[in-house]
Write a protein that holds these residues in place. Structure first.
Motif, PDB file in Angstrom:
ATOM      1  N   ILE A   1       0.976   4.144  17.609  1.00 57.08           N
ATOM      2  CA  ILE A   1       1.913   4.795  18.238  1.00 57.08           C
ATOM      3  C   ILE A   1       0.960   5.428  19.517  1.00 57.08           C
ATOM      4  O   ILE A   1       1.360   5.272  20.874  1.00 57.08           O
ATOM      5  CB  ILE A   1       2.639   5.681  17.562  1.00 57.08           C
ATOM      6  CG1 ILE A   1       3.838   5.103  16.756  1.00 57.08           C
ATOM      7  CG2 ILE A   1       3.455   6.770  18.764  1.00 57.08           C
ATOM      8  CD1 ILE A   1       4.394   6.043  15.631  1.00 57.08           C
ATOM      9  N   GLU A   2      -0.115   6.011  19.103  1.00 51.87           N
ATOM     10  CA  GLU A   2      -0.902   6.800  20.112  1.00 51.87           C
ATOM     11  C   GLU A   2      -1.629   5.525  20.930  1.00 51.87           C
ATOM     12  O   GLU A   2      -1.737   5.930  22.162  1.00 51.87           O
ATOM     13  CB  GLU A   2      -2.162   7.415  19.291  1.00 51.87           C
ATOM     14  CG  GLU A   2      -1.702   8.733  18.525  1.00 51.87           C
ATOM     15  CD  GLU A   2      -2.884   9.211  17.900  1.00 51.87           C
ATOM     16  OE1 GLU A   2      -3.912   8.825  17.693  1.00 51.87           O
ATOM     17  OE2 GLU A   2      -2.698  10.149  17.045  1.00 51.87           O
TER      18      GLU A   2
ATOM     19  N   SER B   1       1.419   5.161   7.073  1.00 50.95           N
ATOM     20  CA  SER B   1       1.819   6.221   8.061  1.00 50.95           C
ATOM     21  C   SER B   1       0.446   6.634   9.093  1.00 50.95           C
ATOM     22  O   SER B   1       0.766   6.863   9.955  1.00 50.95           O
ATOM     23  CB  SER B   1       2.352   7.593   7.435  1.00 50.95           C
ATOM     24  OG  SER B   1       2.647   8.554   8.491  1.00 50.95           O
ATOM     25  N   VAL B   2      -0.683   6.585   8.465  1.00 50.56           N
ATOM     26  CA  VAL B   2      -1.892   7.017   9.310  1.00 50.56           C
ATOM     27  C   VAL B   2      -1.998   5.806  10.354  1.00 50.56           C
ATOM     28  O   VAL B   2      -2.366   5.950  11.450  1.00 50.56           O
ATOM     29  CB  VAL B   2      -2.973   7.034   8.512  1.00 50.56           C
ATOM     30  CG1 VAL B   2      -4.321   6.908   9.253  1.00 50.56           C
ATOM     31  CG2 VAL B   2      -2.821   8.344   7.650  1.00 50.56           C
ATOM     32  N   ALA B   3      -1.982   4.500   9.782  1.00 47.12           N
ATOM     33  CA  ALA B   3      -2.193   3.265  10.867  1.00 47.12           C
ATOM     34  C   ALA B   3      -0.994   3.349  11.718  1.00 47.12           C
ATOM     35  O   ALA B   3      -1.374   3.277  12.936  1.00 47.12           O
ATOM     36  CB  ALA B   3      -1.945   1.944   9.919  1.00 47.12           C
TER      37      ALA B   3
ATOM     38  N   GLU C   1      -9.764   1.095   6.460  1.00 46.33           N
ATOM     39  CA  GLU C   1      -9.031   1.990   7.645  1.00 46.33           C
ATOM     40  C   GLU C   1     -10.098   3.382   7.657  1.00 46.33           C
ATOM     41  O   GLU C   1      -9.759   3.871   8.453  1.00 46.33           O
ATOM     42  CB  GLU C   1      -7.519   2.101   7.310  1.00 46.33           C
ATOM     43  CG  GLU C   1      -6.939   3.062   8.169  1.00 46.33           C
ATOM     44  CD  GLU C   1      -6.924   2.535   9.744  1.00 46.33           C
ATOM     45  OE1 GLU C   1      -6.456   3.367  10.358  1.00 46.33           O
ATOM     46  OE2 GLU C   1      -7.125   1.542   9.957  1.00 46.33           O
ATOM     47  N   ASP C   2     -10.409   3.747   6.314  1.00 43.24           N
ATOM     48  CA  ASP C   2     -11.198   5.038   6.215  1.00 43.24           C
ATOM     49  C   ASP C   2     -12.623   5.003   6.751  1.00 43.24           C
ATOM     50  O   ASP C   2     -13.240   6.196   6.761  1.00 43.24           O
ATOM     51  CB  ASP C   2     -11.254   5.535   5.115  1.00 43.24           C
ATOM     52  CG  ASP C   2     -11.868   4.739   4.029  1.00 43.24           C
ATOM     53  OD1 ASP C   2     -12.099   5.040   2.901  1.00 43.24           O
ATOM     54  OD2 ASP C   2     -12.155   3.353   4.216  1.00 43.24           O
ATOM     55  N   GLU C   3     -13.138   3.727   7.197  1.00 44.91           N
ATOM     56  CA  GLU C   3     -14.485   3.861   7.785  1.00 44.91           C
ATOM     57  C   GLU C   3     -14.476   3.951   9.132  1.00 44.91           C
ATOM     58  O   GLU C   3     -13.807   3.275  10.077  1.00 44.91           O
ATOM     59  CB  GLU C   3     -14.910   2.166   7.564  1.00 44.91           C
ATOM     60  CG  GLU C   3     -15.172   1.856   6.068  1.00 44.91           C
ATOM     61  CD  GLU C   3     -15.882   0.393   5.820  1.00 44.91           C
ATOM     62  OE1 GLU C   3     -16.971   0.423   6.384  1.00 44.91           O
ATOM     63  OE2 GLU C   3     -14.986  -0.404   5.296  1.00 44.91           O
ATOM     64  N   ALA C   4     -15.292   4.869   9.633  1.00 48.63           N
ATOM     65  CA  ALA C   4     -15.600   5.198  11.029  1.00 48.63           C
ATOM     66  C   ALA C   4     -16.173   4.231  11.613  1.00 48.63           C
ATOM     67  O   ALA C   4     -17.169   3.433  11.230  1.00 48.63           O
ATOM     68  CB  ALA C   4     -16.534   6.369  11.192  1.00 48.63           C
ATOM     69  N   PRO C   5     -15.905   3.917  13.149  1.00 47.41           N
ATOM     70  CA  PRO C   5     -16.611   2.640  13.542  1.00 47.41           C
ATOM     71  C   PRO C   5     -17.965   2.809  13.927  1.00 47.41           C
ATOM     72  O   PRO C   5     -18.517   4.127  14.193  1.00 47.41           O
ATOM     73  CB  PRO C   5     -15.615   2.584  15.086  1.00 47.41           C
ATOM     74  CG  PRO C   5     -15.101   3.983  15.279  1.00 47.41           C
ATOM     75  CD  PRO C   5     -14.994   4.512  13.573  1.00 47.41           C
TER      76      PRO C   5
ATOM     77  N   THR D   1       0.683  -1.449  -0.083  1.00 50.91           N
ATOM     78  CA  THR D   1       0.111   0.088  -0.017  1.00 50.91           C
ATOM     79  C   THR D   1       0.873   1.215   0.035  1.00 50.91           C
ATOM     80  O   THR D   1       2.296   1.140   0.121  1.00 50.91           O
ATOM     81  CB  THR D   1      -1.070  -0.032   1.165  1.00 50.91           C
ATOM     82  OG1 THR D   1      -2.124   0.813   0.927  1.00 50.91           O
ATOM     83  CG2 THR D   1      -0.330   0.047   2.715  1.00 50.91           C
ATOM     84  N   HIS D   2       0.180   2.262  -0.045  1.00 52.28           N
ATOM     85  CA  HIS D   2       0.879   3.707  -0.056  1.00 52.28           C
ATOM     86  C   HIS D   2       1.439   4.004   1.112  1.00 52.28           C
ATOM     87  O   HIS D   2       1.075   3.716   2.296  1.00 52.28           O
ATOM     88  CB  HIS D   2      -0.027   4.777  -0.564  1.00 52.28           C
ATOM     89  CG  HIS D   2       0.870   5.894  -1.169  1.00 52.28           C
ATOM     90  ND1 HIS D   2       0.913   7.133  -0.309  1.00 52.28           N
ATOM     91  CD2 HIS D   2       1.298   6.326  -2.108  1.00 52.28           C
ATOM     92  CE1 HIS D   2       1.659   7.844  -0.838  1.00 52.28           C
ATOM     93  NE2 HIS D   2       1.911   7.627  -1.937  1.00 52.28           N
TER      94      HIS D   2
END
Length: 160
Positions: A65-66, A58-60, A143-147, A52-53
């Motif tokens: 990390i958070e 980076s977002v994941a 990943e872009d779907e809100a829970p 993937t890109h």
């Protein structure tokens, strides 16, 4: 259509199992598992491993990390390079994690003959073109779907 539905179903069920069992998105768990296999590595290396890109990875990674499941630090070999690695909490979580469907999908694709992979890629690219989706980003699966509201309360490892 049946083949596409089967693949999407496998991916969705895998992502749902990750969220329900661990409170972690399937995409983030997949990145965490790839990080465990690779050892400390760069975002670009993780992008290669997940096919993937870099921006999606980076977002994941930021979410991992958070959540305290991964850390970022300068490379001990090259101080200009930043490496991502698992934390003790990330290693602990992986002991109970289900295998992710993305790994099965990648393995299956790599088992195809090169000409079959090329034909599949051409066919899927043509379908994306016919659907007018060429300009859409291709993040990690789901990943872009809100829970959903029901799942938001179950998230143990992701900060809101």
């Amino acid at each position: 259509m049946d083949a596409i539905r089967r693949i999407v179903r496998m991916l969705r069920m895998s992502a749902r199992a990750s969220e329900e069992r661990l409170g972690l998105s399937g995409a983030r768990l997949f990145v965490l598992q790839q990080l465990a296999e690779a050892g400390p590595c760069s975002i670009n290396q993780l992008a290669e491993r997940t096919f993937t890109h870099q921006s999606s990875v980076s977002v994941a990674v930021r979410g991992l990390i958070e959540a305290g499941l991964a850390s970022r630090r300068p490379s001990p070999v090259d101080g200009r390079r930043v490496e991502v690695s698992l934390t003790a909490e990330g290693q602990k979580l992986l002991r109970t994690a289900p295998p992710m469907a993305q790994a099965r999908l990648i393995t299956g694709l790599l088992r195809l003959e090169p000409d079959q992979r090329a034909a599949l890629a051409r066919g899927l690219d043509a379908l994306v073109h016919e659907l007018g989706m060429e300009e859409q980003t291709a993040p990690l699966f789901f990943e872009d779907e809100a829970p959903t509201k029901r799942r938001q309360g179950k998230r143990r490892h992701e900060k809101t």
